[in-house]
Design an enzyme around this catalytic site. Structure first.
Site, PDB file in Angstrom:
ATOM      1  CB  SER A 154      46.609  23.432  57.753  1.00  0.00           C
ATOM      2  OG  SER A 154      46.178  22.709  56.622  1.00  0.00           O
ATOM      3  CB  SER A 219      34.035  28.181  43.099  1.00  0.00           C
ATOM      4  OG  SER A 219      34.362  27.071  42.270  1.00  0.00           O
ATOM      5  CE  LYS A 222      42.747  28.734  35.724  1.00  0.00           C
ATOM      6  NZ  LYS A 222      42.174  30.100  35.757  1.00  0.00           N
ATOM      7  CG  LEU A 293      43.434  42.558  35.588  1.00  0.00           C
ATOM      8  CD1 LEU A 293      42.862  43.907  35.202  1.00  0.00           C
ATOM      9  CD2 LEU A 293      44.486  42.118  34.585  1.00  0.00           C
TER      10      LEU A 293
END
Length: 492
Positions: A154, A219, A222, A293
């Site tokens: 992680s 990035s 949003k 997509l």
């Protein structure tokens, strides 16, 4: 076999001959012509399929039975983006490269394309073992001789990260690990910040501490004027890499705080090495783009599943629009942007013209051989928590400069007080690990000044205001009356 006419005769003959399937058999035509013809075909009730090139059929590479369904990207009406790969080859060849989140949609495609450019070693780092296993098996099968290392771990784990960087010494890092699902992050804001912002900080710190040459943050659009915690967390990621770049260039790298280190390591291996900070030369950049997509959690697989189940196809709002690009296109541009990096840039990919999700859903229904609103219903379910009607690629204050590739731009970074930001980040980190969701929301809004606070705070009512505002902006833009730069000015 009768020849009954050209594209202008498709509609009348489909009805006349009770046609059930249309095979599109012009593989060499331009994307524009293909889009025009497919748009006519989708107005019939026929199922539409793509016929491969004749030479492929003759050679036995593919059979008629294996013809693929027309993909939505065929209707985008543009040629696939092609990238000059020679610069990328020179940049990646012979390098040790680490991809965090290497099993995800973007991460796995990064690994595929990097593997083709003769890296000295490719390291895949991911917390989800199933995805990591899948891409490992694929690359071992398709890229003979690739020096591949797959590690489970992680980006929240400082010790593990430092161990990986210390052992393998990656020269280039593509940081794609992130939580990206907007509604889920709205209900788990602490997890969004822990994984996206704090995870980015820890990975960047390990890269700097171990003399990595370049760190590339993946990035999202949003992050621009965010109305949700996911977007705000990615804006924090951009601010983090800008802070690293600034302090390194000013010779103040030793002032970067250690975030959430293990207490016994206070003076140990996660600390910055005891050498002059001027020797540190890691370059930190970000690449920002919109929706891809076919990615995990994207609308296309969801719509296909809903169509297969007989509907309804659920669209959040009739006017919601998004920028789209295929995963290979986005990744090839990310790799080329990396070759332009000097440190501190936010690269912005040109996603072309936006597309209405409603139009996309209707096209997909038609291409599956059904009639929208008749055989397959479309249901509008309302914007989900934190969703925007429009995504923006740049903040108005940023402006852009060009690069040798006209599809890659550089945003001028918005200035902020780096020292204040790093101080705030430590308090934000503490609140996250204490799982204080409400405090975290408030702190994020104070740190990320571009957050559209009024919308963010008002919940459902705020999203209704946002929809009305965005509809007004859309009308103004269509009439070319919106002469000022920022949506925030209008909302104000």
């Amino acid at each position: 076999v009768p020849i009954v006419g050209g594209r202008d005769d498709i509609l009348v003959n489909a009805e006349k001959y009770n046609i059930e399937k249309i095979y599109f058999a012009i593989p060499s035509c331009s994307a524009e012509v293909k889009s025009e013809i497919l748009n006519i075909c989708q107005n019939t009730k026929c199922e539409v399929k793509n016929l491969p090139g004749l030479y492929q059929l003759v050679n036995g590479d593919v059979s008629v039975a294996a013809m693929k369904d027309v993909a939505v990207e065929d209707l985008l009406g543009r040629e696939p983006i092609k990238v000059e790969m020679s610069d990328i080859f020179r940049q990646l060849s012979g390098k040790v490269i680490l991809v965090t989140g290497g099993g995800g949609s973007i991460g796995s495609e990064l690994c595929r394309q990097i593997a083709k450019h003769a890296p000295k070693q490719l390291i895949i780092f991911d917390v989800y073992e199933n995805n990591a296993y899948d891409i490992e098996q694929e690359l071992r099968e398709t890229c003979y001789g690739l020096n591949l290392v797959v590690l489970i771990g992680s980006v929240r784990d400082s010790r593990k990260l430092n161990q990986v960087f210390k052992k393998y010494k990656p020269e280039i890092v593509f940081h794609a690990a992130a939580h990206k699902h907007v509604p889920l992050m709205e209900s788990s804001p602490c997890e969004a910040i822990k994984n996206n912002a704090i995870g980015t900080y820890k990975t960047a710190y390990a890269a700097m501490m171990n003399n990595c040459k370049r760190f590339v943050l993946i990035s999202t659009d949003k992050a621009v004027n965010p109305t949700n915690i996911m977007g705000a967390s990615k804006r924090l990621c951009e601010m983090i890499i800008q802070s690293f770049d600034k302090l390194i260039k000013e010779g103040r790298a030793d002032e970067l705080p250690v975030i959430q280190a293990h207490i016994e390591d206070e003076d140990g291996e996660v600390r910055l090495p005891s050498k002059h900070s001027g020797e540190i030369s890691t370059e930190f950049v970000a690449v920002r783009f919109g929706n891809v997509l076919g990615s995990n959690g994207s609308v296309i697989p969801l719509f296909k599943k809903q169509i297969a189940n007989g509907g309804p196809v659920k669209v959040t709002h009739p006017d919601i629009i998004r920028y789209f690009m295929t995963i290979p296109e986005a990744v090839s541009l990310v790799l080329q942007a990396e070759t332009y990096a000097k440190g501190g840039e936010i690269f912005v990919l040109d996603m072309g013209s936006p597309m209405k999700i409603d139009t996309l859903a209707r096209n997909l229904i038609k291409l599956s051989g059904y009639t929208p609103d008749v055989e397959i219903k479309i249901e509008y379910v309302g914007l989900r928590p934190g969703e925007k009607l429009f995504e923006e690629k740049l903040m108005a204050e940023e402006g852009i400069t060009s690069t040798p590739n006209k599809l890659i731009h550089i945003g001028k970074p918005i200035k902020f007080d780096t020292d204040k930001f790093l101080h705030q980040l430590q308090f934000l980190m503490k609140a996250c690990f204490e799982n204080r969701d409400d405090d975290v929301r408030e702190m994020v809004m104070k740190i990320v000044e571009e957050v559209q606070r009024e919308i963010y705070e008002l919940g459902e009512e705020g999203r209704l205001v946002q929809m009305q505002l965005e509809e007004l902006i859309g009308d103004l833009e269509k009439e070319e009356l919106l002469l000022f730069g920022s949506r925030s000015k209008l909302s104000g």
